[in-house]
Design an enzyme around this catalytic site. Structure first.
Site, PDB file in Angstrom:
ATOM      1  N   GLU A  40       9.417 132.776 -58.365  1.00 55.85           N
ATOM      2  CA  GLU A  40       8.471 133.532 -57.555  1.00 55.85           C
ATOM      3  C   GLU A  40       8.764 133.164 -56.110  1.00 55.85           C
ATOM      4  O   GLU A  40       9.300 132.095 -55.840  1.00 55.85           O
ATOM      5  CB  GLU A  40       7.035 133.155 -57.912  1.00 55.85           C
ATOM      6  CG  GLU A  40       6.542 131.822 -57.324  1.00 55.85           C
ATOM      7  CD  GLU A  40       7.175 130.581 -57.958  1.00 55.85           C
ATOM      8  OE1 GLU A  40       7.529 130.646 -59.147  1.00 55.85           O
ATOM      9  OE2 GLU A  40       7.319 129.577 -57.240  1.00 55.85           O
TER      10      GLU A  40
ATOM     11  N   SER B 146      10.887 119.325 -42.560  1.00 54.52           N
ATOM     12  CA  SER B 146      11.239 119.991 -43.807  1.00 54.52           C
ATOM     13  C   SER B 146      12.198 121.172 -43.649  1.00 54.52           C
ATOM     14  O   SER B 146      12.908 121.522 -44.575  1.00 54.52           O
ATOM     15  CB  SER B 146       9.963 120.463 -44.518  1.00 54.52           C
ATOM     16  OG  SER B 146       9.204 121.306 -43.665  1.00 54.52           O
TER      17      SER B 146
ATOM     18  N   LYS C 105      14.081 122.963 -49.803  1.00 55.73           N
ATOM     19  CA  LYS C 105      13.916 123.668 -51.080  1.00 55.73           C
ATOM     20  C   LYS C 105      15.186 123.636 -51.924  1.00 55.73           C
ATOM     21  O   LYS C 105      15.130 123.598 -53.144  1.00 55.73           O
ATOM     22  CB  LYS C 105      13.487 125.110 -50.834  1.00 55.73           C
ATOM     23  CG  LYS C 105      12.041 125.197 -50.373  1.00 55.73           C
ATOM     24  CD  LYS C 105      11.444 126.559 -50.633  1.00 55.73           C
ATOM     25  CE  LYS C 105       9.947 126.533 -50.426  1.00 55.73           C
ATOM     26  NZ  LYS C 105       9.571 126.300 -49.023  1.00 55.73           N
TER      27      LYS C 105
HETATM   28  C1  LIG Z   1       8.327 125.933 -48.575  1.00 54.06           C
HETATM   29  C2  LIG Z   1       8.339 125.070 -47.389  1.00 54.06           C
HETATM   30  C3  LIG Z   1       7.372 124.056 -47.198  1.00 54.06           C
HETATM   31  C4  LIG Z   1       6.213 123.829 -48.131  1.00 54.06           C
HETATM   32  O1  LIG Z   1       6.551 123.462 -49.429  1.00 54.06           O
HETATM   33  P1  LIG Z   1       6.256 122.034 -50.038  1.00 54.06           P
HETATM   34  O2  LIG Z   1       6.441 122.219 -51.485  1.00 54.06           O
HETATM   35  O3  LIG Z   1       4.869 121.644 -49.672  1.00 54.06           O
HETATM   36  O4  LIG Z   1       7.243 121.097 -49.452  1.00 54.06           O
HETATM   37  C5  LIG Z   1       7.470 123.255 -46.088  1.00 54.06           C
HETATM   38  N1  LIG Z   1       8.451 123.415 -45.172  1.00 54.06           N
HETATM   39  C6  LIG Z   1       9.394 124.371 -45.320  1.00 54.06           C
HETATM   40  C7  LIG Z   1      10.442 124.504 -44.272  1.00 54.06           C
HETATM   41  C8  LIG Z   1       9.369 125.222 -46.423  1.00 54.06           C
HETATM   42  O5  LIG Z   1      10.296 126.179 -46.540  1.00 54.06           O
END
Ligand SMILES: *Cc1c(COP(=O)(O)O)cnc(C)c1O
Length: 401
Positions: free
Chosen positions: A126, A387, A104
Site C-alpha cells: 500500500e 530519515s 524505506k
Molecule cells: C515514510 C517516511 C517516514 C515515516 O515512516 P516511519 O515508518 O515512521 O519511519 C519518515 N520519513 C520519511 C522520509 C519517510 O519517507
C-alpha cells in the site's frame, strides 16, 4: 569495496526491543488481528523470517544488497554550524543519502529478499504519498519480482510523479476508490487483496504496523540504522552513547530501527510526531490493520484521518511497540506543527547545506525547540535520524516560502 553494514545476529527474547512476547505482543499492544486465511499467511511469514535471520547466508546477501545498491553504511554527520547555534552537539544519521532517498528501502529490500526465499513472485504494497510504493517497486525490479501497489484515488491525483515513477519501475498501481480514498483505505484494500493470493504474493508492509510479525520484522530490517549509528557514535563520542536519540514517527519504523541500536543504553529516546498525526502522543487504544495499538479516534471509536504537511507522517496510528515503549516510559513522544517543521527544514538547509524531508524536519524542529527551552542541556549530545531527503517536498515548500 565498501565496508558491509552489519546485519546483526538476532537479539534474544526478553530484552527491550528483542523479540515480541507470545502472540506478537508488546505489552498489551500488537497481536495478529486478521481473517483466518491471513493469520495463516502471517504465520508463514513469521516462520520464514525467523529462519532467514538465523541464516548467515541470508544476512550476508542482505548486507551485500545494502552495501552495493543502497549505499550503506550511511554517514553520521556532525551538524557543526547548527550545533554551535543551538548549544548542543547534534549528529545526523544520514538516511537521506540512501538510494531512493529514505530509510524505506532498508525494510523493503529485506522483505523482498525474504519473499524470494519463500518462493513468492510478487510483492503487494500500500502507499500513501507513494514513497513506500516507489521503494517496493525498486526492490521488486532489482530482485526480478512483480509489484502491485494499492493507492487511494485522491493520493494518485496528488502524487502524479510518484505514480509515474512506480510505473516506470514496472509496478502496477491500483487506484482505491473506497472511503476517503487515501492511505488508510489503500492499506485495507491491499490486505483484502492479499487474502486471495497468499500463495504467490508477499505483502510488503511499509512501517512497524500491521499484524504480527510485521511490527518487529520491519523494526529488525530497520535496525541497521541504529546498529550503524551505535558503532559510529562509539568512534565519535567520548562516552560512546549520545544523551538523546531522536527520530520522527509516522508508523514509527525509522524511529524503531534507530532506538533498537541503543536499547541497552541510557540514551533517552524521543519520537517526534506531526501534530495532526500523533498516534502515540494523542491516540487511544484500538485495533486497525491487524494490530492493537494507539490510533486517533473520535468519540464513537471511528478512526480520524491524519493531516500533516509531511506525507509520511499522515498515518492515524503508531506501531504497537511504540505504544509499549511509551507506556514503559522508555521513550517519549512529542508533537510538532507543520510550521515548526518548515522552519526547521529551512534552518538545516541554511546552516548545513542539507534539505531534509519534511518528515525528518519534524524531528529537527523538536531538537531546535528543546535546545531553545533548555530541555536539552547545553553541551549534551543528540543523535537524530535524518530519515529522508527533501527533493520530494520541494513543490510543497515552494508554495509556502
Ligand atoms: C515514510 C517516511 C517516514 C515515516 O515512516 P516511519 O515508518 O515512521 O519511519 C519518515 N520519513 C520519511 C522520509 C519517510 O519517507
Amino acid at each position: 569495496m565498501r565496508e558491509m553494514s552489519p546485519w546483526r545476529e538476532p537479539v534474544p527474547a526478553g530484552g527491550t526491543m528483542g523479540e515480541p512476547q507470545a502472540r506478537g505482543r508488546f505489552g498489551e499492544y500488537g497481536g495478529r488481528y486478521a481473517p483466518e486465511s491471513l493469520v495463516e499467511a502471517c504465520r508463514e511469514v513469521d516462520e520464514a523470517f525467523r529462519e532467514a535471520r538465523a541464516d548467515p547466508g541470508f544476512r550476508a546477501a542482505l548486507a551485500e544488497l545494502l552495501a552495493l545498491h543502497v549505499g550503506r553504511p550511511t554517514p553520521l554527520t556532525p551538524a557543526r554550524r547548527l550545533s554551535q547555534e543551538l548549544g548542543v552537539r547534534l549528529y545526523l544519521k544520514r538516511e537521506d543519502l540512501t538510494h531512493t532517498g529514505s530509510h524505506k528501502i532498508n525494510n523493503v529490500l529485506g522483505q523482498a529478499l525474504l519473499a524470494t526465499r519463500m518462493g513468492r513472485r510478487r510483492l503487494i504494497a500500500e502507499t500513501g504519498a507513494g514513497q513506500h510504493g516507489v521503494a517496493t517497486a525498486t526492490a521488486a525490479a532489482l530482485l526480478g519480482l512483480e509489484a502491485t501497489v494499492f493507492m487511494g484515488e485522491r493520493d494518485i491525483e496528488r502524487q502524479a510523479l510518484n505514480v509515474f515513477r512506480m510505473r516506470m519501475l514496472g509496478a502496477e498501481v491500483i487506484p482505491v476508490t473506497t472511503g476517503s480514498r487515501t492511505l488508510k483505505d489503500a492499506t485495507s484494500e491491499a490486505m483484502r487483496h492479499w487474502v486471495g493470493v497468499t500463495g504467490d504474493s508477499h505483502y510488503c508492509v511499509g512501517s512497524v504496523i500491521g499484524p504480527d510479525p510485521y511490527p518487529w520484522m520491519v523494526r529488525e530490517f530497520q535496525r541497521v540504522i541504529g546498529d550503524e549509528a551505535r558503532a559510529q557514535c562509539a568512534a565519535e563520542l567520548r562516552t560512546g552513547v549520545p544523551d538523546h536519540v531522536v527520530a520522527c514517527v509516522g508508523g514509527g519504523s525509522n524511529a524503531a530501527g534507530t532506538f533498537a541500536g541503543f536499547a541497552d543504553t541510557s540514551a533517552r529516546f524521543v519520537g517526534v510526531e506531526a501534530e495532526g498525526g500523533a498516534g502515540a502522543a494523542l491516540g487511544r487504544l484500538g485495533v486497525l490493520h491487524g494490530c492493537r495499538s494507539l490510533f486517533l479516534q473520535d468519540d464513537d471509536g471511528q478512526i480520524v484521518e491524519a493531516h500533516s504537511i509531511a506525507p509520511g507522517l499522515d498515518y492515524p496510528g503508531v506501531g504497537p511497540e511504540h505504544a509499549h515503549l511509551r507506556e514503559l516510559g522508555r521513550a517519549r513522544y512529542v508533537t510538532v506543527t507543520d510550521e515548526e517543521a518548515v522552519g526547521a527544514a529551512v534552518r538545516l538547509a541554511r546552516t548545513e547545506g542539507i534539505v531534509p524531508a519534511l518528515e525528518s524536519a519534524h524531528a529537527l524542529a523538536w531538537v531546535i525547540r528543546a535546545a531553545g527551552e533548555g530541555e536539552l542541556a547545553a553541551g549534551s549530545t543528540v543523535l537524530m535520524t535524518l530519515s529522508g531527503r527533501g527533493d520530494k517536498d520541494i513543490s510543497t515548500l515552494k508554495e509556502l516560502l
